[in-house]
Design an enzyme around this catalytic site. Structure first.
Site, PDB file in Angstrom:
ATOM      1  N   ASP A 258     -36.640  48.958  13.253  1.00 20.36           N
ATOM      2  CA  ASP A 258     -37.190  48.177  12.138  1.00 20.36           C
ATOM      3  C   ASP A 258     -37.591  46.790  12.635  1.00 20.36           C
ATOM      4  OD1 ASP A 258     -36.537  50.277  10.497  1.00 20.36           O
ATOM      5  OD2 ASP A 258     -34.644  49.387   9.806  1.00 20.36           O
TER       6      ASP A 258
HETATM    7  N1  URA Z   1     -31.528  52.503  11.744  1.00 27.40           N
HETATM    8  C1  URA Z   1     -31.999  51.532  10.931  1.00 27.40           C
HETATM    9  O1  URA Z   1     -31.648  51.446   9.775  1.00 27.40           O
HETATM   10  N2  URA Z   1     -32.889  50.680  11.468  1.00 27.40           N
HETATM   11  C2  URA Z   1     -33.300  50.707  12.756  1.00 27.40           C
HETATM   12  O2  URA Z   1     -34.101  49.871  13.181  1.00 27.40           O
HETATM   13  C3  URA Z   1     -32.779  51.718  13.570  1.00 27.40           C
HETATM   14  C4  URA Z   1     -31.879  52.615  13.044  1.00 27.40           C
END
Ligand code: URA
Length: 244
Positions: free
Chosen positions: A105
């Site tokens: 993310d």
């Molecule tokens: N899980 C999440 O919630 N975000 C990420 O960036 C990676 C795994």
């Protein structure tokens, strides 16, 4: 491989530009000027432009692998209209075709593999290979005593049931109602860790990936820094997906 393709792939120019460079006699193969753009070059040949040697075909076809400590605020994409992408960080490498192995993310930091090896990337992300990824998370809320068991049994979401995940509570701050945890998952669903933690009563306020399969985030890498994977690390990744 044709000489003009070889030169274009090395970034010497477009296919028509390199044809012109070859025609002008600026290119030598093994010390002899070659004016035919269609001449075949092989792994053993040494090609130079204006007397400057270029790497061999072996160098050209070699895959490139990097470990990035992804900084928060960058998106895991090749291009984005609004935000800086992680691929922008690799601009100075002058390599075509780099992409991220999966995504983190925008607000997540940590270990992100970047490469130009489509086949291996596919294996590493394939649900059937179950490559583990470990995340460090700061969480608002204290997690119930059965939280680890619930994650290991799989959580039922509207659209899927999560595969067994591991939870280790590192510390708890009862005054502020927060905790720090490690979560290990073996699939790569959208917002996976944040959704798993939400399902067991917490809210992730900081997330960092610290391991991907056999690789640990290099502690020397500050956010935004990267390095090439060692041959040993590439071998370990291949072994993790049964492709030694
Ligand atoms: N899980 C999440 O919630 N975000 C990420 O960036 C990676 C795994």
């Amino acid at each position: 491989m044709r000489l003009d393709k070889y030169l274009a792939d090395r970034g010497i120019g477009t296919r028509s530009e390199v044809k012109e460079i070859v025609r002008k006699g600026r290119v030598s193969v093994n010390g002899t000027v070659v004016k035919d753009s269609g001449a075949a070059v092989s792994e053993a040949d040494s090609v130079s432009v204006d007397g400057k040697a270029l790497g061999g075909i072996a160098e050209l076809t070699k895959k490139h692998w990097f470990m990035l400590n992804k900084p928060a605020g960058t998106v895991s994409a090749n291009s984005d209209e609004r935000d800086a992408t992680v691929i922008d960080i690799f601009g100075k490498e002058g390599l075509k075709g780099l992409f991220t192995v999966g995504r983190l993310d925008k607000d997540t930091e940590g270990l992100l593999l970047v490469c130009d090896d489509g086949e291996m990337s596919h294996y590493l992300l394939s649900p059937s290979r179950s490559v583990e990824k470990t995340y460090f998370a700061r969480v608002d809320g204290l997690l119930a005593t059965d939280a680890a068991e619930r994650l290991s049994n799989g959580i039922e979401f509207k659209d899927f049931v999560s595969r067994p995940a591991k939870l280790e509570i590192l510390s708890e701050d009862t005054d502020n109602n927060t905790c720090e945890v490690l979560v290990t998952v073996c699939e790569g669903r959208f917002h996976e860790v944040k959704r798993l933690i939400a399902a067991i009563g917490g809210n992730v306020t900081y997330l960092k990936r610290i391991a991907f399969g056999p690789l640990k985030l290099d502690a020397e890498l500050k956010p935004g820094e990267y390095r090439t994977l060692t041959d040993e690390e590439i071998r370990a990744l291949k072994a993790a997906v049964g492709k030694e």
